[in-house]
Design an enzyme around this catalytic site. Sequence first.
Site, PDB file in Angstrom:
ATOM      1  N   VAL A 143       1.889 -51.498   3.955  1.00 15.28           N
ATOM      2  CA  VAL A 143       1.834 -51.715   5.400  1.00 15.28           C
ATOM      3  C   VAL A 143       2.719 -52.892   5.837  1.00 15.28           C
ATOM      4  O   VAL A 143       2.515 -53.474   6.891  1.00 15.28           O
ATOM      5  CB  VAL A 143       0.381 -51.945   5.887  1.00 15.28           C
ATOM      6  CG1 VAL A 143      -0.432 -50.667   5.771  1.00 15.28           C
ATOM      7  CG2 VAL A 143      -0.280 -53.087   5.119  1.00 15.28           C
TER       8      VAL A 143
ATOM      9  N   HIS B 108      17.668 -52.126  -4.362  1.00 18.34           N
ATOM     10  CA  HIS B 108      16.253 -52.464  -4.265  1.00 18.34           C
ATOM     11  C   HIS B 108      16.107 -53.870  -3.718  1.00 18.34           C
ATOM     12  O   HIS B 108      16.701 -54.804  -4.239  1.00 18.34           O
ATOM     13  CB  HIS B 108      15.583 -52.367  -5.640  1.00 18.34           C
ATOM     14  CG  HIS B 108      15.517 -50.973  -6.164  1.00 18.34           C
ATOM     15  ND1 HIS B 108      15.038 -50.663  -7.407  1.00 18.34           N
ATOM     16  CD2 HIS B 108      15.863 -49.793  -5.606  1.00 18.34           C
ATOM     17  CE1 HIS B 108      15.097 -49.355  -7.589  1.00 18.34           C
ATOM     18  NE2 HIS B 108      15.609 -48.807  -6.504  1.00 18.34           N
TER      19      HIS B 108
ATOM     20  N   ARG C 163      34.139 -36.668 -22.108  1.00 24.15           N
ATOM     21  CA  ARG C 163      34.338 -37.409 -23.373  1.00 24.15           C
ATOM     22  C   ARG C 163      35.555 -38.312 -23.389  1.00 24.15           C
ATOM     23  O   ARG C 163      36.157 -38.560 -24.426  1.00 24.15           O
ATOM     24  CB  ARG C 163      34.429 -36.444 -24.573  1.00 24.15           C
ATOM     25  CG  ARG C 163      33.079 -35.993 -25.068  1.00 24.15           C
ATOM     26  CD  ARG C 163      32.606 -34.719 -24.439  1.00 24.15           C
ATOM     27  NE  ARG C 163      33.197 -33.575 -25.093  1.00 24.15           N
ATOM     28  CZ  ARG C 163      33.359 -32.394 -24.518  1.00 24.15           C
ATOM     29  NH1 ARG C 163      32.995 -32.224 -23.270  1.00 24.15           N
ATOM     30  NH2 ARG C 163      33.881 -31.406 -25.186  1.00 24.15           N
TER      31      ARG C 163
ATOM     32  N   GLY D  36      24.880 -50.198   4.020  1.00 22.03           N
ATOM     33  CA  GLY D  36      24.778 -50.642   5.405  1.00 22.03           C
ATOM     34  C   GLY D  36      24.795 -49.487   6.401  1.00 22.03           C
ATOM     35  O   GLY D  36      24.905 -49.689   7.606  1.00 22.03           O
ATOM     36  N   ARG D  37      24.675 -48.240   5.871  1.00 24.09           N
ATOM     37  CA  ARG D  37      24.687 -47.085   6.775  1.00 24.09           C
ATOM     38  C   ARG D  37      23.319 -46.893   7.416  1.00 24.09           C
ATOM     39  O   ARG D  37      22.290 -47.095   6.773  1.00 24.09           O
ATOM     40  CB  ARG D  37      25.000 -45.796   5.993  1.00 24.09           C
ATOM     41  CG  ARG D  37      26.416 -45.711   5.485  1.00 24.09           C
ATOM     42  CD  ARG D  37      26.666 -44.395   4.758  1.00 24.09           C
ATOM     43  NE  ARG D  37      25.973 -44.338   3.475  1.00 24.09           N
ATOM     44  CZ  ARG D  37      26.344 -43.549   2.466  1.00 24.09           C
ATOM     45  NH1 ARG D  37      27.365 -42.737   2.605  1.00 24.09           N
ATOM     46  NH2 ARG D  37      25.689 -43.540   1.335  1.00 24.09           N
ATOM     47  N   LYS D  38      23.322 -46.438   8.677  1.00 25.73           N
ATOM     48  CA  LYS D  38      22.067 -46.066   9.336  1.00 25.73           C
ATOM     49  C   LYS D  38      21.506 -44.843   8.636  1.00 25.73           C
ATOM     50  O   LYS D  38      22.246 -43.908   8.320  1.00 25.73           O
ATOM     51  CB  LYS D  38      22.353 -45.662  10.791  1.00 25.73           C
ATOM     52  CG  LYS D  38      22.009 -46.719  11.799  1.00 25.73           C
ATOM     53  CD  LYS D  38      22.085 -46.161  13.218  1.00 25.73           C
ATOM     54  CE  LYS D  38      21.974 -47.315  14.208  1.00 25.73           C
ATOM     55  NZ  LYS D  38      21.929 -46.851  15.586  1.00 25.73           N
TER      56      LYS D  38
ATOM     57  N   ASP E 294      15.312 -44.766  -1.003  1.00 23.72           N
ATOM     58  CA  ASP E 294      14.905 -45.740   0.032  1.00 23.72           C
ATOM     59  C   ASP E 294      13.426 -45.642   0.374  1.00 23.72           C
ATOM     60  O   ASP E 294      13.022 -45.899   1.496  1.00 23.72           O
ATOM     61  CB  ASP E 294      15.732 -45.550   1.326  1.00 23.72           C
ATOM     62  CG  ASP E 294      17.221 -45.438   1.044  1.00 23.72           C
ATOM     63  OD1 ASP E 294      17.739 -46.325   0.350  1.00 23.72           O
ATOM     64  OD2 ASP E 294      17.849 -44.463   1.493  1.00 23.72           O
TER      65      ASP E 294
ATOM     66  N   THR F 163      28.496 -43.787  -2.452  1.00 26.70           N
ATOM     67  CA  THR F 163      28.528 -45.220  -2.149  1.00 26.70           C
ATOM     68  C   THR F 163      29.878 -45.828  -2.540  1.00 26.70           C
ATOM     69  O   THR F 163      30.078 -47.023  -2.392  1.00 26.70           O
ATOM     70  CB  THR F 163      27.414 -45.958  -2.926  1.00 26.70           C
ATOM     71  OG1 THR F 163      27.569 -45.655  -4.325  1.00 26.70           O
ATOM     72  CG2 THR F 163      26.038 -45.524  -2.476  1.00 26.70           C
TER      73      THR F 163
ATOM     74  N   THR G  34      22.673 -50.715   0.070  1.00 24.43           N
ATOM     75  CA  THR G  34      23.946 -50.718  -0.648  1.00 24.43           C
ATOM     76  C   THR G  34      25.116 -50.480   0.286  1.00 24.43           C
ATOM     77  O   THR G  34      26.183 -51.051   0.122  1.00 24.43           O
ATOM     78  CB  THR G  34      23.920 -49.646  -1.767  1.00 24.43           C
ATOM     79  OG1 THR G  34      22.818 -49.931  -2.626  1.00 24.43           O
ATOM     80  CG2 THR G  34      25.189 -49.669  -2.602  1.00 24.43           C
TER      81      THR G  34
END
Length: 449
Positions: free
Chosen positions: A438, A63, A169, A326-328, A35, A155, A324
Amino acid sequence: MSHKACYTNPGAGVKRPRNDTGNKLTVVLGAQWGDEGKGKVVDLLATESDIICRCQGGNNAGHTVVVDGKEYDFHLLPSGIINSKALSVIGNGVVIHLPGLFEEAEKNEKKGLKDWEKRLIISDRAHIVFDFHQAVDGLQEVQREAQEGKNIGTTKKGIGPTYSSKASRTGLRICDLLADFKDFSMRFKNLAQQYQAMFPTMEVDVDGQLKKLKEYAERIRPMVRDGVYFMYDAINGPPKKILVEGANAALLDIDFGTYPFVTSSNCTVGGVCTGLGIPPLNIGDVYGVVKAYTTRVGIGAFPTEQLNEVGELLQTRGHEVGVTTGRKRRCGWLDLVILRYANMINGFTAFALTKLDILDVMDEIKVGVSYKLNGKKIPYFPANMDVLQKVEVEYEKLPGWKSDTSACRKWDDLPVKAQNYIRFVEIHVGVPIKWVGVGKARESMIQMF
């Protein structure tokens, strides 16, 4: 045959000069816990690239790229797919969930992505993520929670179980899907049965999934190539700019990350060679992407974490929520020990420092410069999680600049105190900073040299 006869070839045994090696790959890697804003750096470089590659991970990456005011979200597709003049490559080290691939493409088509199928190359050696891998991922997390009272925080996209199948394998690859479908079906059924034996509650609609997989096979067939030969050809053909987009980050690497709270692939520079089938010699610039502070998703040690108003301010100002999941995200000060460690492994050419503007409101900014263990400074990054939990971070305090940097477009526009912050990081890590971010848009990346 005499010994002499072997040496009639005048070039035999002479080492070829190491400079004539073909095109070099530019690599972009995350230097913290992910991130960091890799998507934006990739996007910047992708505009001039001919080929953009993914070499590891799967659709557990996220991304976000903003072009012409539109926000595109990529998970499995290389974010360079927006560039209509370039080819995008999914390498052999990537694990591919086919429904996820098409779903993602369709979502982005609605936002204006066109003709992506004509620009995507998929390595035939890449492993396939099946729906049951995703189900198992969730079930394993529940199991960990029950047994150890803590999970990894995956995830649940089936990435770990797919790499497990690969290592044991029993996995199936894109080349298997495109070969004899009867044989593929048999192996698919066996793999599903293995998992059902381990997780009796799990139901797998074998026939339904095979029917879908057969359809996907025909849709991807035109995109599939022998990845090794494709890359060899690209490297040794006419001059081309080749870019590699790393997913995840150094501290999530299966070998070098904060194990076991890591991903299941190598997200450091070695993964580029193994995930695309290219020689180390062809790796050119390696850019590390670093956020101006530190964030982490899920659980695991985080030495500079700020469980206070500083952490909250970074979280809200930086909109720190996973693309991916939505977690804080958990937030803390910049940690230079981590950056030095990532640099030991990756040998960065330069850094891109992102989200500097998030620090605009701070009166004082702290930077973690070293770790102490039992009162003694340590020159390395501890492998063991319990040890890492115990380190004492030594901070340097820098004055905040207390002004809006989001409109800055060149070095001279930045407040002196912001310039000092940037120089401080460069000096203490020993890696030059080539870009400073920025803001969200493409234009808000200040190029330094």
